[in-house]
Design a protein around this motif. Structure first.
Motif, PDB file in Angstrom:
ATOM      1  N   VAL A  48     -15.978 -46.230  22.174  1.00 19.13           N
ATOM      2  CA  VAL A  48     -15.912 -46.525  23.613  1.00 19.13           C
ATOM      3  C   VAL A  48     -14.977 -47.681  23.950  1.00 19.13           C
ATOM      4  O   VAL A  48     -14.154 -47.566  24.867  1.00 19.13           O
ATOM      5  CB  VAL A  48     -17.326 -46.771  24.190  1.00 19.13           C
ATOM      6  N   PRO A  49     -15.048 -48.839  23.259  1.00 16.41           N
ATOM      7  CA  PRO A  49     -14.188 -49.958  23.656  1.00 16.41           C
ATOM      8  C   PRO A  49     -12.695 -49.672  23.572  1.00 16.41           C
ATOM      9  O   PRO A  49     -11.889 -50.361  24.223  1.00 16.41           O
ATOM     10  CB  PRO A  49     -14.591 -51.067  22.658  1.00 16.41           C
ATOM     11  N   ASP A  50     -12.296 -48.671  22.808  1.00 16.63           N
ATOM     12  CA  ASP A  50     -10.871 -48.355  22.657  1.00 16.63           C
ATOM     13  C   ASP A  50     -10.374 -47.312  23.638  1.00 16.63           C
ATOM     14  O   ASP A  50      -9.171 -47.016  23.684  1.00 16.63           O
ATOM     15  CB  ASP A  50     -10.590 -47.874  21.231  1.00 16.63           C
ATOM     16  N   ILE A  51     -11.276 -46.753  24.426  1.00 19.70           N
ATOM     17  CA  ILE A  51     -10.881 -45.718  25.383  1.00 19.70           C
ATOM     18  C   ILE A  51     -10.213 -46.369  26.598  1.00 19.70           C
ATOM     19  O   ILE A  51     -10.709 -47.357  27.146  1.00 19.70           O
ATOM     20  CB  ILE A  51     -12.108 -44.891  25.824  1.00 19.70           C
ATOM     21  N   THR A  52      -9.090 -45.827  27.003  1.00 26.51           N
ATOM     22  CA  THR A  52      -8.355 -46.370  28.159  1.00 26.51           C
ATOM     23  C   THR A  52      -8.500 -45.506  29.405  1.00 26.51           C
ATOM     24  O   THR A  52      -8.068 -45.902  30.485  1.00 26.51           O
ATOM     25  CB  THR A  52      -6.863 -46.521  27.819  1.00 26.51           C
ATOM     26  N   ALA A  53      -9.094 -44.334  29.276  1.00 24.73           N
ATOM     27  CA  ALA A  53      -9.226 -43.416  30.415  1.00 24.73           C
ATOM     28  C   ALA A  53     -10.069 -44.036  31.525  1.00 24.73           C
ATOM     29  O   ALA A  53     -11.009 -44.791  31.276  1.00 24.73           O
ATOM     30  CB  ALA A  53      -9.852 -42.102  29.956  1.00 24.73           C
ATOM     31  N   GLU A  54      -9.732 -43.689  32.730  1.00 24.21           N
ATOM     32  CA  GLU A  54     -10.485 -44.166  33.898  1.00 24.21           C
ATOM     33  C   GLU A  54     -11.890 -43.571  33.945  1.00 24.21           C
ATOM     34  O   GLU A  54     -12.848 -44.235  34.346  1.00 24.21           O
ATOM     35  CB  GLU A  54      -9.715 -43.787  35.162  1.00 24.21           C
ATOM     36  N   HIS A  55     -12.000 -42.318  33.520  1.00 19.47           N
ATOM     37  CA  HIS A  55     -13.287 -41.606  33.574  1.00 19.47           C
ATOM     38  C   HIS A  55     -13.718 -41.189  32.169  1.00 19.47           C
ATOM     39  O   HIS A  55     -12.977 -40.513  31.449  1.00 19.47           O
ATOM     40  CB  HIS A  55     -13.176 -40.361  34.452  1.00 19.47           C
ATOM     41  N   ILE A  56     -14.934 -41.583  31.783  1.00 20.81           N
ATOM     42  CA  ILE A  56     -15.542 -41.161  30.523  1.00 20.81           C
ATOM     43  C   ILE A  56     -16.697 -40.216  30.865  1.00 20.81           C
ATOM     44  O   ILE A  56     -17.647 -40.615  31.543  1.00 20.81           O
ATOM     45  CB  ILE A  56     -16.084 -42.360  29.723  1.00 20.81           C
ATOM     46  N   VAL A  57     -16.580 -39.003  30.444  1.00 21.11           N
ATOM     47  CA  VAL A  57     -17.669 -38.035  30.642  1.00 21.11           C
ATOM     48  C   VAL A  57     -18.423 -37.952  29.322  1.00 21.11           C
ATOM     49  O   VAL A  57     -17.863 -37.557  28.299  1.00 21.11           O
ATOM     50  CB  VAL A  57     -17.133 -36.653  31.054  1.00 21.11           C
ATOM     51  N   PHE A  58     -19.696 -38.343  29.358  1.00 24.81           N
ATOM     52  CA  PHE A  58     -20.482 -38.440  28.127  1.00 24.81           C
ATOM     53  C   PHE A  58     -21.456 -37.273  28.048  1.00 24.81           C
ATOM     54  O   PHE A  58     -22.411 -37.188  28.822  1.00 24.81           O
ATOM     55  CB  PHE A  58     -21.244 -39.768  28.079  1.00 24.81           C
ATOM     56  N   CYS A  59     -21.190 -36.382  27.097  1.00 20.05           N
ATOM     57  CA  CYS A  59     -22.069 -35.234  26.870  1.00 20.05           C
ATOM     58  C   CYS A  59     -23.141 -35.641  25.861  1.00 20.05           C
ATOM     59  O   CYS A  59     -22.956 -35.527  24.644  1.00 20.05           O
ATOM     60  CB  CYS A  59     -21.268 -34.048  26.364  1.00 20.05           C
ATOM     61  N   GLY A  60     -24.219 -36.136  26.378  1.00 22.65           N
ATOM     62  CA  GLY A  60     -25.318 -36.632  25.564  1.00 22.65           C
ATOM     63  C   GLY A  60     -26.459 -37.016  26.475  1.00 22.65           C
ATOM     64  O   GLY A  60     -26.399 -36.805  27.698  1.00 22.65           O
ATOM     65  N   VAL A  61     -27.502 -37.603  25.918  1.00 20.01           N
ATOM     66  CA  VAL A  61     -28.676 -37.949  26.711  1.00 20.01           C
ATOM     67  C   VAL A  61     -28.478 -39.300  27.396  1.00 20.01           C
ATOM     68  O   VAL A  61     -27.523 -40.028  27.132  1.00 20.01           O
ATOM     69  CB  VAL A  61     -29.952 -37.945  25.844  1.00 20.01           C
ATOM     70  N   TYR A  62     -29.410 -39.636  28.268  1.00 23.42           N
ATOM     71  CA  TYR A  62     -29.237 -40.743  29.209  1.00 23.42           C
ATOM     72  C   TYR A  62     -28.956 -42.083  28.531  1.00 23.42           C
ATOM     73  O   TYR A  62     -28.061 -42.828  28.959  1.00 23.42           O
ATOM     74  CB  TYR A  62     -30.489 -40.862  30.093  1.00 23.42           C
ATOM     75  N   PHE A  63     -29.710 -42.419  27.483  1.00 27.38           N
ATOM     76  CA  PHE A  63     -29.511 -43.733  26.875  1.00 27.38           C
ATOM     77  C   PHE A  63     -28.101 -43.871  26.297  1.00 27.38           C
ATOM     78  O   PHE A  63     -27.554 -44.970  26.231  1.00 27.38           O
ATOM     79  CB  PHE A  63     -30.569 -44.008  25.800  1.00 27.38           C
ATOM     80  N   MET A  64     -27.499 -42.765  25.881  1.00 32.79           N
ATOM     81  CA  MET A  64     -26.133 -42.813  25.365  1.00 32.79           C
ATOM     82  C   MET A  64     -25.146 -43.165  26.470  1.00 32.79           C
ATOM     83  O   MET A  64     -24.189 -43.919  26.252  1.00 32.79           O
ATOM     84  CB  MET A  64     -25.758 -41.468  24.725  1.00 32.79           C
ATOM     85  N   GLY A  65     -25.394 -42.623  27.646  1.00 30.58           N
ATOM     86  CA  GLY A  65     -24.545 -42.970  28.781  1.00 30.58           C
ATOM     87  C   GLY A  65     -24.676 -44.437  29.146  1.00 30.58           C
ATOM     88  O   GLY A  65     -23.680 -45.110  29.464  1.00 30.58           O
ATOM     89  N   GLU A  66     -25.905 -44.958  29.098  1.00 30.13           N
ATOM     90  CA  GLU A  66     -26.117 -46.381  29.372  1.00 30.13           C
ATOM     91  C   GLU A  66     -25.332 -47.252  28.388  1.00 30.13           C
ATOM     92  O   GLU A  66     -24.713 -48.246  28.778  1.00 30.13           O
ATOM     93  CB  GLU A  66     -27.599 -46.722  29.284  1.00 30.13           C
ATOM     94  N   SER A  67     -25.367 -46.873  27.111  1.00 33.72           N
ATOM     95  CA  SER A  67     -24.637 -47.646  26.107  1.00 33.72           C
ATOM     96  C   SER A  67     -23.142 -47.596  26.372  1.00 33.72           C
ATOM     97  O   SER A  67     -22.432 -48.601  26.197  1.00 33.72           O
ATOM     98  CB  SER A  67     -24.930 -47.094  24.702  1.00 33.72           C
ATOM     99  N   ALA A  68     -22.652 -46.446  26.806  1.00 28.95           N
ATOM    100  CA  ALA A  68     -21.226 -46.327  27.123  1.00 28.95           C
ATOM    101  C   ALA A  68     -20.853 -47.237  28.289  1.00 28.95           C
ATOM    102  O   ALA A  68     -19.784 -47.866  28.279  1.00 28.95           O
ATOM    103  CB  ALA A  68     -20.883 -44.875  27.440  1.00 28.95           C
ATOM    104  N   VAL A  69     -21.719 -47.325  29.290  1.00 29.66           N
ATOM    105  CA  VAL A  69     -21.455 -48.221  30.430  1.00 29.66           C
ATOM    106  C   VAL A  69     -21.357 -49.665  29.937  1.00 29.66           C
ATOM    107  O   VAL A  69     -20.486 -50.431  30.357  1.00 29.66           O
ATOM    108  CB  VAL A  69     -22.559 -48.092  31.494  1.00 29.66           C
ATOM    109  N   LEU A  70     -22.248 -50.050  29.048  1.00 21.21           N
ATOM    110  CA  LEU A  70     -22.248 -51.419  28.529  1.00 21.21           C
ATOM    111  C   LEU A  70     -20.963 -51.756  27.790  1.00 21.21           C
ATOM    112  O   LEU A  70     -20.466 -52.882  27.860  1.00 21.21           O
ATOM    113  CB  LEU A  70     -23.427 -51.620  27.572  1.00 21.21           C
TER     114      LEU A  70
END
Length: 353
Positions: A48-70
């Motif tokens: 995640v920290p190396d991604i430069t895209a404006e939008h990250i679409v996370f195909c996974g369960v909710y806690f994984m999305g929370e971690s991506a936001v962090l």
């Protein structure tokens, strides 16, 4: 289905570098084929920290999305195709109850280090960060648990009791070294609060949670698999019961299981590997190594929440991003600093190894 796949491909091309689709190994093939990055929880967190895209679409369960936001950069948006895809294990460790238990332990003189499996809510990760602990994944649980034990104050591992015990055993902890907590509505049960209780001396305290999917895999299934496929290898995810892991030839994260299937295909062509984990991954490995080796599931382990992510809701998410109507995942800003600390501490611990 073909039209849906084609529409997703077209939108990916249109959005270009503005978009990155991430997906967990437990997603089905129809979703995984559209992902730019796939991995287990550790690999996805690292990327995640190396991604430069404006939008990250996370195909996974909710806690994984929370971690991506962090872990995402300022200005990046994280989107979940199925925001209702939760994790039963993560719901077994409510943050408020965990905070009560940690306070009771600290007030009683046990300033344990909390280690939270990544399958937990943002709020729980924040509690762990507040108390100086770290997150772990199944891939790095041994490294993080060893770090916590080295602090010399004891460890509270939550919420997966099976992963905690299996990892503790890898590090040489015996039956007298761990204790499964008994919880009440106000934290520790009255019996456990007694000063003489072994709660106050055991090195490893285990929260009474588990993955309901992996918990259903049994020793009897292993025996049946070995009888049906003489000479087979049996590998399982460490979220399985300790007695199941004891009967396996190996255990590890989804990335470990993927590597073992590739190794068998190369070193023992024609062999059979029985895998105890979520069936989407097992079936994918079977297709990948068809003609080289046989990969079969130990049991019909399917996560109903991972199954909520489909091509249809992935397409809907991409369309919303394209037309500017997408609602990105948001989290409580007050929880972010301590939760981020628990996650980054994990990454720092593992980077030092």
């Amino acid at each position: 289905m073909h039209d849906t796949a084609a529409a997703i491909t077209a939108l990916k091309a249109k959005l270009g570098s503005r978009l990155c689709i991430m997906g967990h190994h437990y997603e089905n093939d129809a979703v995984v084929r559209h992902c730019d990055i796939t991995g287990d929880s550790l690999e996805l967190a690292r990327r995640v920290p190396d991604i430069t895209a404006e939008h990250i679409v996370f195909c996974g369960v909710y806690f994984m999305g929370e971690s991506a936001v962090l872990l995402a950069k300022d200005g990046q948006q994280v989107h979940l195709p199925a925001p209702d895809a939760d994790c039963a294990m993560s719901l077994m460790s409510p943050a408020d109850r965990a905070r009560k238990v940690l306070r009771q332990l600290h007030e009683g003189g046990r300033k344990v280090v909390p280690v939270a499996y990544v399958n937990t809510t943002l709020a729980l990760k924040a509690v762990v960060g507040e108390f100086g602990g770290a997150v772990c994944t199944s891939a790095n649980a041994r490294t993080v648990l060893q770090w916590a034990l080295d602090q010399g104050r004891g460890v509270l591992f939550l919420p997966d009791r099976h992963l905690g015990r299996n990892t503790g055993r890898q590090l040489g902890l015996g039956l007298d070294d761990w204790h499964l907590l008994e919880l009440g509505p106000d934290g520790l049960s009255p019996d456990e609060a007694a000063p003489a209780h072994r709660l106050w001396s055991a090195q490893l305290l285990l929260w009474p949670g588990c993955c309901p999917i992996h918990d259903e895999l049994t020793v009897a299934q292993i025996a049946a698999a070995r009888a049906a496929h003489p000479g087979c290898l049996v590998m399982a995810h460490p979220e399985c019961r300790p007695e199941v892991i004891e009967q396996c030839d190996g255990a590890g994260s989804t990335s470990f299981l993927i590597r073992e299937a590739a190794r068998l295909a190369t070193e023992q062509p024609g062999g059979t590997l029985i895998v105890g984990t979520e069936i989407n991954l097992v079936e994918r490995l079977g297709k990948r190594h068809a003609g080289q080796c046989t990969v079969l599931p130990l049991g019909p382990a399917m996560c109903p929440d991972m199954a909520k992510i489909t091509e249809d809701n992935l397409l809907s998410t991409l369309r919303a991003i394209d037309d500017g109507t997408a609602t990105p995942l948001t989290v409580d800003a007050a929880l972010c600093p301590p939760a981020r600390e628990s996650l980054t501490r994990m990454l720092d611990i593992c980077a030092a190894q």
